[in-house]
Write an enzyme that holds these catalytic residues in place. Structure first.
Site, PDB file in Angstrom:
ATOM      1  CD  GLU A   1      -2.668  -1.431   2.482  1.00  0.00           C
ATOM      2  OE1 GLU A   1      -2.614  -0.563   3.358  1.00  0.00           O
ATOM      3  OE2 GLU A   1      -3.344  -2.470   2.607  1.00  0.00           O
TER       4      GLU A   1
ATOM      5  CD  GLU B   1      -4.235  -8.054   2.238  1.00  0.00           C
ATOM      6  OE1 GLU B   1      -5.133  -7.396   2.792  1.00  0.00           O
ATOM      7  OE2 GLU B   1      -3.050  -7.693   2.221  1.00  0.00           O
TER       8      GLU B   1
HETATM    9  O1  9MR Z   1      -6.551  -8.314   9.042  1.00  0.00           O
HETATM   10  C1  9MR Z   1      -5.433  -7.671   9.632  1.00  0.00           C
HETATM   11  C2  9MR Z   1      -5.734  -7.316  11.070  1.00  0.00           C
HETATM   12  O2  9MR Z   1      -5.958  -8.486  11.839  1.00  0.00           O
HETATM   13  C3  9MR Z   1      -4.576  -6.514  11.649  1.00  0.00           C
HETATM   14  O3  9MR Z   1      -4.948  -6.056  12.956  1.00  0.00           O
HETATM   15  C4  9MR Z   1      -4.282  -5.310  10.760  1.00  0.00           C
HETATM   16  C5  9MR Z   1      -3.061  -4.534  11.279  1.00  0.00           C
HETATM   17  O4  9MR Z   1      -1.923  -5.343  11.283  1.00  0.00           O
HETATM   18  O5  9MR Z   1      -4.016  -5.737   9.439  1.00  0.00           O
HETATM   19  C6  9MR Z   1      -5.070  -6.440   8.835  1.00  0.00           C
HETATM   20  O6  9MR Z   1      -4.687  -6.860   7.539  1.00  0.00           O
HETATM   21  C7  9MR Z   1      -4.516  -5.844   6.569  1.00  0.00           C
HETATM   22  C8  9MR Z   1      -3.394  -6.268   5.663  1.00  0.00           C
HETATM   23  O7  9MR Z   1      -2.222  -6.498   6.408  1.00  0.00           O
HETATM   24  C9  9MR Z   1      -3.126  -5.245   4.582  1.00  0.00           C
HETATM   25  N1  9MR Z   1      -4.342  -4.980   3.824  1.00  0.00           N
HETATM   26  C10 9MR Z   1      -5.493  -4.620   4.613  1.00  0.00           C
HETATM   27  C11 9MR Z   1      -5.762  -5.682   5.687  1.00  0.00           C
HETATM   28  C12 9MR Z   1      -6.999  -5.319   6.493  1.00  0.00           C
HETATM   29  O8  9MR Z   1      -6.769  -4.154   7.203  1.00  0.00           O
END
Ligand code: 9MR
Length: 362
Positions: free
Chosen positions: A166, A273
């Site tokens: 991102e 994802e």
């Molecule tokens: O699903 C993830 C959540 O459990 C974590 O708390 C968060 C922060 O680390 O990240 C979420 O995953 C994200 C991913 O790493 C990047 N794309 C967006 C996802 C959803 O926020």
């Protein structure tokens, strides 16, 4: 009539209480009754010609049913958060390997591949780096060291890494003004890829983002970056399309157009994802059959589109979680949501059948 409790009754009562507690506790954790997963369905990994992954949290491995479904159904795992910088190091910068070592060991034991997520993400910058007091050159050395250590540690076990996650702003496609951009300069992404490649000549290196299907400015920025890296011979192997979508947006045509543009550049595609929201307007308080069927069709369409890609460009499809109630979607959007393949009872949903049908009818 009053009840007289004498010493003998009290001792008996205490003994029974102790026995009940002792039976229901293990390692100081009260055992929670968990539903048994059904084994009457075809595991995706047994029919998919490409890896099918799931995002995992190491604490969930201690749940028997959870780990059983994961290892039976999927052939790849991604740490949902534990391989991010803020979790792989503590606030002073010391490495914390326990949870990720456990995930990697689990994957190895059950013959699953591991996708590393993510070396750099502006939302997971640890305080020791955010507040780094040295020079910019020392900052970059610290980042290079980190990449070398992390990629190096899992060299034999992690097949692919999201090098950066991102990097572009929504709407404008501008490079986010993260601490990495500020301290390493506008060409920092190229150097992150190079550091990762130096740490492991064989690992596959990905750029991962959301919104590149529906946000034209972000998509253009991503393709300009890819073209620039490729022109300069900077190593990049694939693109992660996060695929946090809803049951009716974005259109399949737009998804296919972006995948085709990635194929034209000779890169791997990771649907990295995946989840499919069925309640984006918040009109449902329970999952209806109708919405569930729309979700199924959506999953089927996307898996079929992925399978229509040249085989050489198909990397994997990864689900962002196992069971509906564990998904990040619920807290993030604030609506009841059922975005994943399994329900709370570990039962495969119609969406699961949609995935299977795409695999078997193709
Ligand atoms: O699903 C993830 C959540 O459990 C974590 O708390 C968060 C922060 O680390 O990240 C979420 O995953 C994200 C991913 O790493 C990047 N794309 C967006 C996802 C959803 O926020």
């Amino acid at each position: 009539m009053g009840v007289i409790i004498n010493c003998k009754h009290l001792r008996l009562f205490l003994f029974l209480l102790w026995a009940i507690l002792a039976l229901s506790c293990k390692d100081n954790t009260v055992a929670v009754q968990e539903p048994e997963p059904s084994s009457e369905y075809t595991p995706l990994r047994s029919v998919a010609p490409f890896p099918v992954g799931v995002a995992l949290q190491s604490n969930r491995l201690s749940s028997g049913p959870h780990s059983q479904v994961v290892r039976t159904v999927f052939s790849s795992v991604t740490a949902e958060y534990e391989m991010k910088m803020r979790h792989l190091t503590d606030p002073s910068g010391n490495y914390v390997w326990g949870p990720t070592d456990a995930l990697v060991a689990f994957a190895k034991e059950y013959d699953m591949q591991v996708h590393g997520h993510t070396l750099v993400w502006h939302q997971s910058t640890p305080s020791w780096l955010e507040n780094f007091s040295g020079t910019d050159a020392e900052f970059e050395d610290a980042v290079e060291d980190y990449i070398t250590n992390v990629v190096g540690r899992y060299k034999d076990d992690v097949v692919s890494w999201d090098v950066i996650n991102e990097a572009f702003e929504d709407g404008s496609g501008a490079l986010r003004n993260s601490v990495f951009r500020r301290r390493m300069g506008p060409d920092y992404i190229a150097r992150l890829f190079q550091y990762a490649r130096n740490a492991d000549p064989d690992v596959l290196l990905f750029y991962n983002d959301y919104g590149t299907i529906w946000d034209a400015a972000k998509r253009d920025a991503m393709f300009s970056m890819i073209d620039d890296l490729q022109t300069r011979g900077i190593p990049i192997d694939g693109i992660g399309l996060q695929m946090h979508i809803t049951y009716n947006t974005p259109s399949l045509n737009n998804i296919v157009a972006v995948m085709d543009a990635i194929v034209q550049r000779g890169l791997l595609i990771h649907i990295s994802e995946m989840d499919v929201r069925v309640n984006p307007q918040g009109d449902l308080s329970e999952l209806t059959t109708g919405r569930s069927e729309l979700q199924k069709q959506r999953v089927k369409d996307i898996v079929m589109a992925f399978m229509d890609l040249p085989e050489a460009n198909q990397f994997a499809i990864t689900w962002w979680g196992l069971r509906d109630p564990e998904s990040w979607l619920i807290d993030f959007w604030g609506n009841p949501e059922w975005g994943l393949l399994f329900d709370a009872e570990y039962r495969p949903k119609p969406a699961y059948d949609g995935f299977l049908e795409a695999l078997t009818e193709n």
